[in-house]
Enzyme design. Structure first.
Site: not given
Ligand code: PGA
Length: 242
Positions: A5, A7, A93, A95, A161, A167, A204, A225-226
């Site tokens: 993802n 983002k 999600h 966010e 999640e 994050g 994470s 993600g990251g």
């Protein structure tokens, strides 16, 4: 399934390097379990690159707009996502729920749009730190799952999640993930939905935590993600499963 993802990150050159890197590092049988969800503006390019180089990676969108309105400024509906080469879509999600204030009524319309266009859904749920501290996790997650009952989805996966893990560099501990995943599987199984493909974990995840998380029986994938932005780290996560 390993879901990258991105983002609101990426560029055309990053896309090219990432796809090349993944192709170089993972054989086709491992690529089969990879799903790239870049920003929507890169979907079409990603789809072209994937078919040109004969990669075995799937594509998904990070968002979908409901097609309940005839025309909506800035909107992108399911048919458009499909035409960009998207097979999956992420809905719910945290966010989007928190920053864009997306409520269940809107998420339901998004699920319907995905269903109408035969997109496979990654439906995200998760509790806040406050929910967790007040022992409300089970109740909150059950509540978030309710709209799944109201729509016929061909194929869907739940992505659990915890919001406090996204994050933050802090993954949930193994026993906690195990317990929560078992609860979600029991709940969704009781809806008797044939398209239910299991529960993924996100928050994470990196290559130091992935192996232990993947060893949990109820974890059928990771939403990353990251750590998905660097192809090498993403591939290390995929390879940690072996
Ligand atoms: P993270 O993001 O891996 O950077 O925590 C996961 C997600 O929000 O999907």
């Amino acid at each position: 399934m390993f879901i990258a993802n991105w983002k609101m990150n990426g560029s055309q050159s990053m896309l090219l390097d990432w796809l090349k890197g993944v192709d170089k590092t993972l054989d086709k049988s491992l690529q089969k379990n990879c799903l790239l969800c870049p920003p929507v503006c890169f979907l079409s390019e990603a789809s072209n690159l994937i078919s040109k180089s004969n990669l075995n990676i799937s594509l998904g969108a990070q968002n979908i707009d409901p097609n309940c309105f005839s025309s909506l400024t800035g909107g992108i509906d399911g048919a458009m996502l499909k035409s960009f080469g998207s097979e999956f879509v992420i809905i719910g999600h945290s966010e989007r729920r928190e920053v864009f204030k997306e409520k269940d009524s809107l998420l339901l319309e998004k699920l319907k749009s995905a269903s109408k266009n035969e997109l496979k859904v990654i439906f995200c749920i998760g509790e806040s730190l406050k929910d967790k501290q007040e022992n409300q996790t089970e109740k909150v997650l059950k509540q978030q799952l309710q709209i799944i009952k109201k729509v016929d989805l061909n194929e869907f996966m739940i992505a659990y999640e915890p919001i406090w893990a996204i994050g933050s560099g802090e993954t949930a501990n193994i026993d906690y993930i195990d317990k929560v995943h078992r609860g979600i599987i029991d709940e969704v199984s009781s809806y008797q939905k044939e398209g239910f493909k299991g529960v993924s974990y996100g928050g994470s995840v990196d290559s130091t935590s992935s192996k232990d998380i993947l060893s949990i029986k109820g974890v059928k994938g990771l939403l990353i993600g990251g750590a998905s932005l660097q192809y090498q780290e993403f591939c290390n996560i995929v390879l940690s499963n072996h």
